[in-house]
Design an enzyme around this catalytic site. Structure first.
Site, PDB file in Angstrom:
ATOM      1  N   GLY A   7       0.170  -1.156   0.355  1.00  0.00           N
ATOM      2  CA  GLY A   7       0.185   0.119  -0.368  1.00  0.00           C
ATOM      3  C   GLY A   7       1.030   1.631   0.202  1.00  0.00           C
ATOM      4  O   GLY A   7       2.459   1.158  -0.513  1.00  0.00           O
ATOM      5  N   SER A   8       0.266   2.492   0.460  1.00  0.00           N
ATOM      6  CA  SER A   8       1.108   3.996   0.593  1.00  0.00           C
ATOM      7  C   SER A   8       1.880   3.880   1.422  1.00  0.00           C
ATOM      8  O   SER A   8       1.859   3.151   2.713  1.00  0.00           O
ATOM      9  CB  SER A   8      -0.146   5.115   0.680  1.00  0.00           C
ATOM     10  OG  SER A   8      -0.627   4.484   1.773  1.00  0.00           O
ATOM     11  N   ALA A   9       3.252   4.856   1.336  1.00  0.00           N
ATOM     12  CA  ALA A   9       4.182   4.780   2.174  1.00  0.00           C
ATOM     13  C   ALA A   9       3.366   5.338   3.861  1.00  0.00           C
ATOM     14  O   ALA A   9       3.584   4.826   4.959  1.00  0.00           O
ATOM     15  CB  ALA A   9       4.907   5.890   1.731  1.00  0.00           C
TER      16      ALA A   9
ATOM     17  N   GLY B 273       2.054   2.434   5.086  1.00  0.00           N
ATOM     18  CA  GLY B 273       3.320   1.443   5.912  1.00  0.00           C
ATOM     19  C   GLY B 273       4.568   2.474   6.842  1.00  0.00           C
ATOM     20  O   GLY B 273       4.253   1.622   8.205  1.00  0.00           O
TER      21      GLY B 273
ATOM     22  N   GLU C 254       5.750  -2.911   1.569  1.00  0.00           N
ATOM     23  CA  GLU C 254       5.677  -2.904   0.059  1.00  0.00           C
ATOM     24  C   GLU C 254       4.935  -1.570  -0.152  1.00  0.00           C
ATOM     25  O   GLU C 254       3.647  -1.635  -0.355  1.00  0.00           O
ATOM     26  CB  GLU C 254       5.432  -3.697  -1.512  1.00  0.00           C
ATOM     27  CG  GLU C 254       6.449  -5.618  -0.665  1.00  0.00           C
ATOM     28  CD  GLU C 254       5.722  -6.407  -1.724  1.00  0.00           C
ATOM     29  OE1 GLU C 254       4.814  -6.180  -2.794  1.00  0.00           O
ATOM     30  OE2 GLU C 254       5.990  -7.431  -1.173  1.00  0.00           O
TER      31      GLU C 254
END
Ligand code: NAD
Length: 470
Positions: free
Chosen positions: A207-209, A212, A230
């Site tokens: 997914g998105s930073a 994360g 990821e």
């Protein structure tokens, strides 16, 4: 998303077409824990056999799954079909990877008996999935985790729950027990509860930073939990000396705009040698003129469908306007061709010299263009990001590619190939804000099992030596 229900909306029509109840996290974890002991004790051959049956089940349902992916994400049918092929291919890739990267090895020695390296599963693994490849990406975690002997709870994106449900159904119809792989419908709140749950052994996240980072923070005091992140990118594509402008333009279009720019590996910054700038832009504009944008089942097939929802479409068009008002020069304006629906035409904006360029992932069909006179300056611009997922050089000499490869900070570095078509038979991951050094695809096996090394003899055999009187 209503109180206890999630409603899935077809991006191309704006119509709701699926509704499901939000799952109970505690109940799912209890069921998973019960199922784990039995599943982990099954012989590897049985788990492998069930994965192959799953691949066959997907083959049988190929067109139904592709149609559902297209409906729920808006991606054209041709692209959804290639996602389904990737789901099927993942099975053999993961079986091979388990054997090569984990599995078992023995080192015999006459004196010390046997030294054995074996791998064990972690337990209950949670897969948190994004919406942009709602079958292939979670499947890339699920299959290696199940082969290794873990049980899995899949929480699909709240934007693509129907595909998650279909995928899990294929595993169950193939014979994977219901407790071994469970579907948990929910949004960020359920994601957070799963991450925090004491009986969950690992989080496999794509997914998105920002998400994360939030997950990583939540797990700061539980280093015993496996967490693979990821995340997104701000990926550069660099164009240097080449006469093949037509090919280069096609590779750029593929890199930046496939799936309406909603790929983690999509090119978002084009860095071009100044002397090639005008010819390249002319070629890109010619291709954009011919690009068909439309609904996923239109005939002839469009190159690009809508974005996932109106909010995503608003965000990317706002980013375009931001660059425009900060000195960017529009080369292709972003338009919303179908009223309120989230269709967006690709944007090209020259941002050379624009100082205030936020280093964020713009997840949509917007390509920033930067001119450079010198190859080292171009490489520095490519590295001018905290992300590090993928990068491509188009053109250039072998020596220049060598310099590019040696200096670019990314997990995927390509030459004369798009940024966004990584092979699942290679590790796929990035550095910086793009990941936590646990790449997926072929290397997924690594974080689905932990190594146990053993020194083994069939009888106790020892005698005291130095330091004892004889
Ligand atoms: P997202 O981060 O919004 O959501 C991903 C998943 O996490 C969803 O299931 C969501 O419900 C869940 N979630 C959200 N907040 C959470 C929280 N605080 N705690 C736990 N779970 C939470 O991502 P998205 O918008 O669905 O997907 C697009 C993003 O995914 C892009 O940034 C893209 O680059 C990235 N992506 C990365 C890869 C890769 O391999 N590196 C591949 C595909 C997509």
């Amino acid at each position: 998303m209503s109180n206890r229900h999630i409603i899935s909306v077809e991006p191309a029509t704006g119509e709701a077409f699926w509704e499901g109840e939000i799952g109970n996290v505690d109940a799912a974890v209890v069921t998973a824990c019960k199922a784990w002991r039995h599943w982990a004790a099954e012989p590897l051959a049985k788990r492998v056999e069930l994965m192959r049956r799953f691949a066959n089940e997907v083959r049988r349902q190929e067109e139904a799954l592709a149609t559902l992916i297209s409906r729920e994400t808006g991606k054209p049918l041709w692209e959804a079909r290639s996602e389904v092929s990737a789901v099927i291919d993942q099975v053999e890739i993961s079986i091979r990877a388990y054997g090569e990267r984990t599995g078992q090895r023995r080192l015999d020695s006459a004196l010390q008996g046997t030294s054995a390296l074996r791998h064990r599963p972690h337990g209950v693994m949670v897969v948190l999935a994004p919406y942009n490849s709602p079958a292939h990406l979670p499947n890339g975690h699920i299959v290696p985790a199940l082969i290794a002997g873990n049980v899995v709870i899949l929480k699909p994106s709240e934007k693509t729950p129907a595909v998650g449900e279909f995928l899990v159904g294929c595993f169950h119809r193939a014979g994977v027990p219901e407790g071994v792989l469970q579907l948990l419908i929910g949004g960020p709140e359920e994601g957070q509860m799963l991450v925090a749950h004491a009986d969950v052994s690992g989080i496999l996240f794509t997914g998105s930073a920002p998400t994360g980072i939030a997950i990583n923070r939540k797990l700061a005091s539980t280093p015993n939990k496996i967490v693979t992140l990821e995340m997104g990118g701000n990926n550069p594509i660099l164009v240097w000396d080449t006469p093949k402008i037509g090919d280069v333009a096609a590779l750029i279009i593929q890199s930046a705009f496939t799936n309406a720019g909603q790929r983690c590996t999509a090119a978002s910054r084009l860095i071009v040698k100044s002397s090639m700038y005008f010819d390249l832009i002319a070629e890109l504009l010619k291709l954009l003129d011919r690009m068909v944008i439309g609904a996923p089942f239109d005939q002839p097939q469009p190159f690009m469908g809508p974005m996932i929802d109106t909010r995503a479409a608003d965000l990317v068009t706002e980013s375009f306007l931001y660059f425009l008002s900060n000195g960017g020069k529009a080369l292709a304006h972003m338009r919303r061709p179908f009223g309120d629906l989230p269709f967006v035409t690709p944007g090209l904006i020259d941002v050379t010299g624009v100082e205030d360029r936020p280093d964020v992932e713009i997840f949509g069909p917007l390509l920033q263009i930067i001119r450079a006179d010198d190859f080292d300056e171009a490489i520095a611009e490519a590295n001018n990001t905290r992300f590090g997922l993928s990068a491509s050089l188009l053109g250039g000499s072998p020596e220049e590619y060598n310099r590019f490869w040696s200096n670019i900070r990314a997990g995927i570095i390509n030459w004369n190939r798009p940024t966004n078509a990584p092979s699942a038979s290679a590790p796929v991951g990035g550095v910086g804000l793009s990941g936590n050094h646990r790449p997926g695809a072929y290397y997924s096996a690594d974080h689905c099992a932990y190594p146990v090394s053993s020194s083994e003899l069939d009888q106790p055999r020892a005698s005291v030596g130095v330091g004892f009187e004889q």
